[in-house]
Design a protein around this motif. Structure first.
Motif, PDB file in Angstrom:
ATOM      1  N   ASP A   1      30.948  54.656  41.733  1.00  0.00           N
ATOM      2  CA  ASP A   1      30.464  54.282  40.399  1.00  0.00           C
ATOM      3  C   ASP A   1      29.954  52.843  40.396  1.00  0.00           C
ATOM      4  OD1 ASP A   1      31.073  56.736  39.260  1.00  0.00           O
ATOM      5  OD2 ASP A   1      33.096  56.121  38.652  1.00  0.00           O
ATOM      6  N   LEU A   2      30.707  51.957  41.036  1.00  0.00           N
ATOM      7  CA  LEU A   2      30.341  50.542  41.054  1.00  0.00           C
ATOM      8  C   LEU A   2      29.014  50.330  41.777  1.00  0.00           C
ATOM      9  CD1 LEU A   2      31.062  47.665  40.344  1.00  0.00           C
ATOM     10  CD2 LEU A   2      32.553  47.572  42.355  1.00  0.00           C
ATOM     11  N   ILE A   3      28.809  51.047  42.853  1.00  0.00           N
ATOM     12  CA  ILE A   3      27.550  50.950  43.606  1.00  0.00           C
ATOM     13  C   ILE A   3      26.367  51.371  42.744  1.00  0.00           C
ATOM     14  CG2 ILE A   3      26.260  52.104  45.460  1.00  0.00           C
ATOM     15  CD1 ILE A   3      28.908  51.901  47.108  1.00  0.00           C
ATOM     16  N   ASP A   4      26.538  52.465  41.992  1.00  0.00           N
ATOM     17  CA  ASP A   4      25.457  52.927  41.107  1.00  0.00           C
ATOM     18  C   ASP A   4      25.182  51.911  39.999  1.00  0.00           C
ATOM     19  OD1 ASP A   4      25.137  55.258  42.548  1.00  0.00           O
ATOM     20  OD2 ASP A   4      26.474  56.436  41.257  1.00  0.00           O
ATOM     21  N   ILE A   5      26.236  51.310  39.469  1.00  0.00           N
ATOM     22  CA  ILE A   5      26.095  50.328  38.393  1.00  0.00           C
ATOM     23  C   ILE A   5      25.348  49.089  38.895  1.00  0.00           C
ATOM     24  CG2 ILE A   5      27.385  48.730  36.918  1.00  0.00           C
ATOM     25  CD1 ILE A   5      29.556  51.016  36.779  1.00  0.00           C
ATOM     26  N   ILE A   6      25.688  48.626  40.102  1.00  0.00           N
ATOM     27  CA  ILE A   6      25.013  47.451  40.668  1.00  0.00           C
ATOM     28  C   ILE A   6      23.546  47.761  40.961  1.00  0.00           C
ATOM     29  CG2 ILE A   6      24.937  45.900  42.659  1.00  0.00           C
ATOM     30  CD1 ILE A   6      28.005  46.135  42.788  1.00  0.00           C
ATOM     31  N   ALA A   7      23.291  48.955  41.489  1.00  0.00           N
ATOM     32  CA  ALA A   7      21.903  49.347  41.771  1.00  0.00           C
ATOM     33  C   ALA A   7      21.082  49.361  40.488  1.00  0.00           C
ATOM     34  CB  ALA A   7      21.876  50.727  42.438  1.00  0.00           C
TER      35      ALA A   7
ATOM     36  N   TYR B   1      28.775  37.199  41.716  1.00  0.00           N
ATOM     37  CA  TYR B   1      29.621  37.854  42.722  1.00  0.00           C
ATOM     38  C   TYR B   1      29.949  39.251  42.209  1.00  0.00           C
ATOM     39  CZ  TYR B   1      33.185  37.753  46.481  1.00  0.00           C
ATOM     40  OH  TYR B   1      33.928  37.967  47.629  1.00  0.00           O
ATOM     41  N   LEU B   2      29.254  40.263  42.707  1.00  0.00           N
ATOM     42  CA  LEU B   2      29.348  41.611  42.170  1.00  0.00           C
ATOM     43  C   LEU B   2      30.173  42.560  43.030  1.00  0.00           C
ATOM     44  CD1 LEU B   2      25.632  42.089  41.019  1.00  0.00           C
ATOM     45  CD2 LEU B   2      27.592  41.366  39.644  1.00  0.00           C
ATOM     46  N   LEU B   3      30.121  42.393  44.344  1.00  0.00           N
ATOM     47  CA  LEU B   3      30.845  43.299  45.236  1.00  0.00           C
ATOM     48  C   LEU B   3      31.142  42.565  46.533  1.00  0.00           C
ATOM     49  CD1 LEU B   3      31.807  46.296  45.685  1.00  0.00           C
ATOM     50  CD2 LEU B   3      29.625  46.665  46.849  1.00  0.00           C
ATOM     51  N   SER B   4      32.419  42.400  46.829  1.00  0.00           N
ATOM     52  CA  SER B   4      32.797  41.699  48.061  1.00  0.00           C
ATOM     53  C   SER B   4      32.819  42.669  49.232  1.00  0.00           C
ATOM     54  CB  SER B   4      34.169  41.045  47.895  1.00  0.00           C
ATOM     55  OG  SER B   4      35.192  42.022  47.903  1.00  0.00           O
ATOM     56  N   SER B   5      32.767  42.118  50.430  1.00  0.00           N
ATOM     57  CA  SER B   5      32.881  42.951  51.625  1.00  0.00           C
ATOM     58  C   SER B   5      34.255  43.610  51.677  1.00  0.00           C
ATOM     59  CB  SER B   5      32.631  42.118  52.888  1.00  0.00           C
ATOM     60  OG  SER B   5      33.454  40.968  52.904  1.00  0.00           O
ATOM     61  N   ASP B   6      35.284  42.939  51.138  1.00  0.00           N
ATOM     62  CA  ASP B   6      36.627  43.527  51.085  1.00  0.00           C
ATOM     63  C   ASP B   6      36.668  44.728  50.150  1.00  0.00           C
ATOM     64  OD1 ASP B   6      37.678  41.647  52.843  1.00  0.00           O
ATOM     65  OD2 ASP B   6      38.268  40.273  51.247  1.00  0.00           O
ATOM     66  N   ASN B   7      35.900  44.686  49.056  1.00  0.00           N
ATOM     67  CA  ASN B   7      35.877  45.807  48.107  1.00  0.00           C
ATOM     68  C   ASN B   7      35.432  47.105  48.769  1.00  0.00           C
ATOM     69  OD1 ASN B   7      34.630  43.788  45.331  1.00  0.00           O
ATOM     70  ND2 ASN B   7      36.732  44.189  45.966  1.00  0.00           N
ATOM     71  N   LEU B   8      34.632  46.989  49.805  1.00  0.00           N
ATOM     72  CA  LEU B   8      34.100  48.187  50.461  1.00  0.00           C
ATOM     73  C   LEU B   8      35.188  48.985  51.161  1.00  0.00           C
ATOM     74  CD1 LEU B   8      30.845  46.639  51.968  1.00  0.00           C
ATOM     75  CD2 LEU B   8      31.016  48.208  50.018  1.00  0.00           C
ATOM     76  N   THR B   9      36.321  48.345  51.425  1.00  0.00           N
ATOM     77  CA  THR B   9      37.409  49.037  52.121  1.00  0.00           C
ATOM     78  C   THR B   9      38.675  49.177  51.275  1.00  0.00           C
ATOM     79  OG1 THR B   9      38.111  46.933  53.127  1.00  0.00           O
ATOM     80  CG2 THR B   9      36.609  48.312  54.398  1.00  0.00           C
ATOM     81  N   ASN B  10      38.801  48.364  50.205  1.00  0.00           N
ATOM     82  CA  ASN B  10      40.051  48.428  49.443  1.00  0.00           C
ATOM     83  C   ASN B  10      39.913  49.062  48.064  1.00  0.00           C
ATOM     84  OD1 ASN B  10      38.928  46.449  47.791  1.00  0.00           O
ATOM     85  ND2 ASN B  10      40.107  44.764  48.665  1.00  0.00           N
ATOM     86  N   ARG B  11      38.743  49.607  47.750  1.00  0.00           N
ATOM     87  CA  ARG B  11      38.562  50.301  46.476  1.00  0.00           C
ATOM     88  C   ARG B  11      38.553  51.811  46.690  1.00  0.00           C
ATOM     89  NH1 ARG B  11      36.522  46.910  42.221  1.00  0.00           N
ATOM     90  NH2 ARG B  11      37.670  44.961  42.520  1.00  0.00           N
ATOM     91  N   GLU B  12      39.123  52.535  45.748  1.00  0.00           N
ATOM     92  CA  GLU B  12      39.122  53.991  45.799  1.00  0.00           C
ATOM     93  C   GLU B  12      37.678  54.496  45.791  1.00  0.00           C
ATOM     94  OE1 GLU B  12      38.609  57.831  44.150  1.00  0.00           O
ATOM     95  OE2 GLU B  12      38.444  56.083  42.822  1.00  0.00           O
ATOM     96  N   SER B  13      37.400  55.549  46.534  1.00  0.00           N
ATOM     97  CA  SER B  13      36.021  55.980  46.789  1.00  0.00           C
ATOM     98  C   SER B  13      35.270  56.324  45.503  1.00  0.00           C
ATOM     99  CB  SER B  13      35.997  57.176  47.742  1.00  0.00           C
ATOM    100  OG  SER B  13      36.730  58.264  47.197  1.00  0.00           O
ATOM    101  N   GLY B  14      35.952  56.957  44.541  1.00  0.00           N
ATOM    102  CA  GLY B  14      35.279  57.303  43.295  1.00  0.00           C
ATOM    103  C   GLY B  14      34.867  56.064  42.516  1.00  0.00           C
ATOM    104  N   GLU B  15      35.766  55.086  42.423  1.00  0.00           N
ATOM    105  CA  GLU B  15      35.446  53.840  41.731  1.00  0.00           C
ATOM    106  C   GLU B  15      34.337  53.099  42.454  1.00  0.00           C
ATOM    107  OE1 GLU B  15      37.354  49.453  40.636  1.00  0.00           O
ATOM    108  OE2 GLU B  15      38.631  51.015  41.501  1.00  0.00           O
TER     109      GLU B  15
END
Length: 266
Positions: free
Chosen positions: A104-110, A87-101
């Motif tokens: 970074d998280l998207i690049d790390i998962i990719a 479980y790396l990124l929830s659909s909720d994370n897409l709206t409740n995480r600060e854009s900079g974080e």
């Protein structure tokens, strides 16, 4: 002229030796016939780990967590686990995480998806919704899935843009759409609906449900993860933050699972 080791160093070496012996004993004592076939992992505590370590950004925690998940997959593979879901990124994370974080998280998962697709004979699959995911991440997930499609080793689900409620909703919509396309009526649809049919239309359709769900950081909740599939799963909660997870923690979880009497709703 020889140097004497410091007392602290000696204690560390002794501790490491005892740790290694304990780890080997745990592995040796496992009943291979009662191991889980599918292990699901909720990695939690990356941000807390970064803050406690005094890191400048929480991205350091997410990178450490991704590196730990690579280790975790190796541990699973060495035990012969057939399917692992991260479980790396929830659909909720897409709206409740600060854009900079989030960026970074998207690049790390990719990067993690790409790394895993070049390692061993693992098969990588994206489970989750594409809604809200940036093109660069979707491309990395699709490339990893395509690159490993013919592999026959451990199956790895990367739950990205994932939400359990949305998954069930998407499954129902898929069933209704398929039934409508075949000219079926509402009455016949009601007769067709079964748990097996719904399961076939989930993101994990065709896969076994998780036998064991592990969560790090001491939190004891599902966080909208595999709500349907985990109906009869066993749960194990680890106090360690995600990046601090040790192999002995994992082996203890598996040992605990193997000793439980699974009732499947009974």
């Amino acid at each position: 002229m020889s140097r004497r080791g410091t007392p602290g160093m000696g204690r560390l070496e002794a501790s490491g030796l005892l740790y290694g012996l304990y780890q080997k004993r745990l592995r040796r004592d496992l009943n291979r016939e009662s191991l889980p076939k599918h292990v699901a992992m909720i990695i939690d505590g990356n941000r807390r780990w970064a803050r406690q370590a005094g890191m400048t950004t929480v991205a350091h925690g997410h990178r450490a967590g991704a590196a730990k998940m690579h280790e975790f997959l190796e541990w699973c593979d060495e035990l012969g686990i057939q399917v692992v879901t991260l479980y790396l990124l929830s659909s909720d994370n897409l709206t409740n995480r600060e854009s900079g974080e989030l960026g970074d998280l998207i690049d790390i998962i990719a990067q993690l998806a790409d790394d895993l697709s070049h390692y061993r004979d693992w098969r990588v699959k994206h489970v989750g919704s594409a809604t809200g995911l940036p093109p660069r991440l979707l491309e990395a997930l699709a490339d990893a899935e395509k690159r490993t499609a013919a592999n026959t080793g451990m199956h790895i689900n990367l739950a990205v843009g994932y939400g359990g409620r949305k998954e069930i909703t998407d499954a129902m919509r898929s069933i209704v759409a398929a039934h409508h396309a075949e000219g079926g009526s509402l009455e016949t649809l009601a007769d067709l609906l079964t748990p097996d049919l719904i399961g076939e239309h989930l993101y994990t359709g065709g896969q076994p449900d998780p036998d064991l769900v592990i969560r790090t950081s001491g939190e004891q909740r599902l966080s909208d993860f595999m709500l349907w599939q985990s109906a009869h799963s066993e749960f194990y909660f680890v106090e360690a933050l995600g990046p601090d997870l040790r192999e002995v923690d994992f082996l203890r979880a598996v040992r605990d699972y193997s000793r439980r009497n699974r009732r499947f709703g009974g």
